[in-house]
Enzyme design. Structure first.
Site, short mmCIF file in Angstrom:
data_model
loop_
_atom_site.label_atom_id
_atom_site.label_comp_id
_atom_site.label_asym_id
_atom_site.label_seq_id
_atom_site.Cartn_x
_atom_site.Cartn_y
_atom_site.Cartn_z
CE LYS A 1 18.82 -34.88 -9.50
NZ LYS A 1 19.77 -34.00 -10.02
C1 LIG Z 1 21.27 -34.02 -10.66
C2 LIG Z 1 22.55 -34.69 -10.30
C3 LIG Z 1 23.75 -33.99 -10.19
C4 LIG Z 1 23.91 -32.56 -10.60
O1 LIG Z 1 23.05 -31.70 -10.01
P1 LIG Z 1 22.82 -30.23 -10.61
O2 LIG Z 1 22.18 -29.49 -9.49
O3 LIG Z 1 21.92 -30.39 -11.81
O4 LIG Z 1 24.14 -29.67 -10.99
C5 LIG Z 1 24.86 -34.67 -9.74
N1 LIG Z 1 24.83 -35.97 -9.45
C6 LIG Z 1 23.70 -36.70 -9.58
C7 LIG Z 1 23.72 -38.14 -9.22
C8 LIG Z 1 22.53 -36.08 -10.03
O5 LIG Z 1 21.41 -36.81 -10.18
#
Ligand SMILES: *Cc1c(COP(=O)(O)O)cnc(C)c1O
Length: 373
Positions: A184
């Site tokens: 992210k």
């Molecule tokens: C990465 C992601 C998640 C989950 O995030 P985590 O921190 O890995 O649990 C949820 N929704 C979207 C759209 C994502 O890209």
């Protein structure tokens, strides 16, 4: 000339961060403590003073958000059909019924009209995703929510630093969830945060974040409910603090690189490029649709050919209605023409702030070689 392999994403942990992490590791306090407190304070300041809680992962936050709103059996939650699987899993895990709706082909976001068409007497909440960092058109969605007494849990996993009409995502809105997963825009390796102005929800989330534990005046504790645990470690928070300080500059560079992609791919009529958005776009990723069937190649072969030429790609995401976990919902592909097409044709190209301008040209050239032969 052999060039270095270009992955589609690469986290940037600076030497200063590594030194800072080493200090935390040596400090004798490595799980939630002063670093988490500082990180939460800095996130709150960044988001205009809103209350913020950090978490170990965003999937947990999304699920806890549903619990905090008392959403469960018999309730429906509207989700975009084009998102990561967490969007549907958390609703199922909460015992509620996910109701996927189709997204716009260009923004890949859901919109108020599609949500309105999916409302029933059981609809309790909507979980919009700011896909790739492009803000959902929130004003009509919040107007609809107000009219029908719905809650909104924004899945802002892609959208830390993104803006809607000049306002930072998370600085307003009902319950806004960020992911700090390694891929992210801001990472703590694994991690997440939630921002809300609803004090009751906040207190419930806080309680549920750590075993349902309430500290007592005598120094002991009580457990008020059988909760899970989702706290972030101080080591992770220390990484997050540096990442937050660098976020706006890194997102600016993402926008610049996305602009270069639009220039480099402008003459490539076979591709469906993502919506450009405005300066509020956080450009978590740059995903194009390639009409594989029409071009007579399949995605696997295409991605292997890209990889063989030094370019990594990703697939974000298969449409939810295609997933086995959604089988019991009895969904029909015809109801999701856009998500169906995106799911079949999408390819995520390399985009991370440390890329050089020349990397974009290299990706575009390689794409052209591979697709046009
Ligand atoms: C990465 C992601 C998640 C989950 O995030 P985590 O921190 O890995 O649990 C949820 N929704 C979207 C759209 C994502 O890209």
């Amino acid at each position: 000339m052999s060039e270095e392999f270009l992955p589609f994403v690469r986290p940037n942990i600076t030497p200063e961060t590594i030194r800072g992490v080493a200090e935390v590791l040596a400090s004798g306090w490595i799980t939630s403590g002063p670093q988490v407190e500082a990180f939460e304070g800095e996130l709150s300041t960044y988001l205009g003073g809103r209350s913020v809680l950090t978490y170990s992962h965003a999937t947990g936050v999304l699920e806890e958000g549903l619990h905090a709103l008392g959403i469960g059996a018999g309730d429906e939650v509207i989700v975009p059909d084009m998102t990561f699987a967490a969007g549907v899993n958390v609703v199922l895990r909460a015992g509620a019924t996910p109701v996927p709706v189709d997204v716009d082909l260009h923004t890949r976001n859901l919109d108020a009209a599609r949500v309105e068409a999916a409302l029933t007497a059981r609809t309790r909440a909507v979980m919009p995703v700011h896909f790739a960092g492009l803000a959902v058109n929130l004003d009509p969605l919040y107007a609809l929510a107000k009219k029908h007494d719905l809650r909104i849990i924004e899945d802002a996993a892609h959208a830390i630093g993104a803006r809607y009409k000049e306002r930072l995502i998370g600085s307003f809105g009902d319950i806004v969830c960020f992911s700090f997963h390694a891929n992210k825009n801001l990472t703590t390796i694994e991690g997440a945060a939630v921002a809300t102005s609803d004090e009751a929800v906040l207190e419930n989330l806080r309680l549920r974040r750590f075993h349902g534990q309430k500290k007592l005046d005598d120094g002991g504790y009580d457990i008020l409910l059988p909760a899970n645990k989702f706290n972030l470690s101080d080591v992770a928070a220390r990484i997050g603090r540096d990442q937050l300080a660098a976020l706006d500059e890194r997102n600016r560079r993402r926008r610049e690189l996305a602009g270069l992609y639009f220039e480099a791919l402008a003459g490539f009529d076979e591709l469906l490029l993502p919506a450009r958005g405005d300066d509020g776009h956080a450009w978590h990723m740059f995903a194009v649709c390639v009409p594989f069937a029409r071009l007579g190649v399949d995605r696997k072969t295409f991605r292997e050919a890209m990889r063989a030429r030094g370019i990594g790609t990703g697939v974000h995401y298969p449409a939810l209605h295609r997933l086995t976990v959604c089988k019991p919902l009895g969904l029909h592909a015809e109801d999701f023409p856009n998500a169906e097409r995106i799911g079949r044709e999408t390819v995520t190209l390399p985009l991370f702030p440390e890329m050089r301008d020349g990397d974009v040209a290299r990706v575009a050239d390689t794409l052209e070689t591979v697709l046009r032969g």
